[in-house]
Write a protein that holds these residues in place. Structure first.
Motif, PDB file in Angstrom:
ATOM      1  N   THR A  92      36.924 -41.129 102.459  1.00 59.86           N
ATOM      2  CA  THR A  92      36.886 -41.791 101.091  1.00 59.86           C
ATOM      3  C   THR A  92      36.053 -42.812 100.968  1.00 59.86           C
ATOM      4  OG1 THR A  92      39.112 -41.006 100.737  1.00 59.86           O
ATOM      5  CG2 THR A  92      38.172 -42.529  99.182  1.00 59.86           C
ATOM      6  N   VAL A 106      43.731 -43.283  91.302  1.00 60.73           N
ATOM      7  CA  VAL A 106      44.692 -43.022  92.286  1.00 60.73           C
ATOM      8  C   VAL A 106      45.704 -42.612  91.773  1.00 60.73           C
ATOM      9  CG1 VAL A 106      45.520 -43.836  94.426  1.00 60.73           C
ATOM     10  CG2 VAL A 106      43.385 -44.638  93.827  1.00 60.73           C
ATOM     11  N   MET A 202      41.886 -39.809  93.657  1.00 53.84           N
ATOM     12  CA  MET A 202      42.687 -39.758  95.049  1.00 53.84           C
ATOM     13  C   MET A 202      44.227 -39.129  94.647  1.00 53.84           C
ATOM     14  SD  MET A 202      43.265 -40.045  98.381  1.00 53.84           S
ATOM     15  CE  MET A 202      41.877 -41.260  98.898  1.00 53.84           C
TER      16      MET A 202
END
Length: 285
Positions: A92, A106, A202
């Protein structure tokens, strides 16, 4: 008389040597200056002069931002490490190195959240968390982190039924997930989350390691549909814990094996292009 002539001769010689040395040094300095001007690019020399003229540069240009300073202190003194390994984090980080500052969504608020926010310095990093008490605890320690409470209606033991439902036309049609009729779509996220174009997503939450846990079925599906529904370009989507059945099957089905760019340990990285202007584009390549 001979002695006087000798002294005068010595003085004259020393004078001539002094004059010659001064002339040679001046010429040599000018030559060196001309060479330096030719060798050093104008942009570099201009920048150096500007730095010399700016008395405040040392106060602003060379000072580490407070958020990064806090992250350094936190991770250098904490005995708790992020759940991802350094190799997984590096996948990432490599994308953030290219895209930040950017919009980074996220699913999950954890011990690595301050790190993700710092790596996306000057960008926007938003965390979606299921545990309200945990959000309050993190906010007290790191008030600069932007996080929101999210509830999930699904459970891990419903994964097989949700996988079948996800194959229907209402779930493969590209559109805004907040208006979707698909059972997998998350429709209760903050409005701003739907209205923002996310460059990275994410999925590292919600909890998914026991049957009654919410599981990441809806989070994975929603991340994929947000990526497909963006106006243009590609979204980098990461799914952690793909060693588990749900994360493995749902990431392959709804983020597509054909879009997978890399797997490192328990982390998968997908690059999903926009489908909005291509209605006949297949759900998976």
């Amino acid at each position: 008389m001979n002695t006087k002539l000798l002294v005068i001769a010595i003085i004259v010689v020393f004078f001539l040597l002094f004059v010659f040395r001064s002339t040679f040094s001046s010429s040599n300095d000018q030559g060196s200056s001309q060479i330096a001007q030719k060798v050093v690019p104008k942009a570099v020399s201009d920048s150096f002069r500007n730095i010399q003229k700016s008395p405040k540069c040392s106060e602003t240009c060379n000072k580490i931002p407070p958020s990064l300073a806090q992250a350094l202190v936190h991770y250098s003194t904490s005995t708790i490490t992020p759940q991802q390994t350094i190799k997984e984090i590096s996948v990432t980080k490599k994308i953030l190195d290219m895209k930040s500052p950017c919009n980074f969504l996220v699913f999950g608020l954890g011990h690595d959240s301050l790190m993700w926010s710092s790596l996306n310095f000057n960008g926007r990093t938003v965390f979606l968390e299921e545990d309200k008490a945990w959000i309050e605890q993190i906010k007290k320690r790191f008030p600069m982190l932007e996080s929101y409470h999210v509830t999930y209606d699904s459970k891990v033991n419903q994964a097989d039924g949700l996988m079948e439902a996800g194959k229907g036309p209402e779930c493969t049609a590209v559109g805004e997930t907040r208006h979707s009729v698909c059972q997998l779509a998350l429709k209760n996220l903050p409005e701003d989350v739907y209205e923002t174009t996310w460059d990275l997503i994410m999925v590292d939450a919600p909890t998914g390691y026991y049957d009654e846990a919410p599981g990441r079925m809806s989070a994975i599906y929603t991340a994929g549909m947000m990526a497909r529904n963006r106006a243009e370009g590609e979204t980098d989507v990461f799914v952690h814990d793909v060693n588990r059945v749900v994360e493995d099957k749902f990431s392959n089905a709804f983020l597509c094996e054909g879009y997978m760019k890399k797997q490192e340990g328990r982390l998968r990285h997908f690059g999903i292009p926009s489908h909005r202007d291509e209605p006949n584009k297949p759900f998976c390549p």
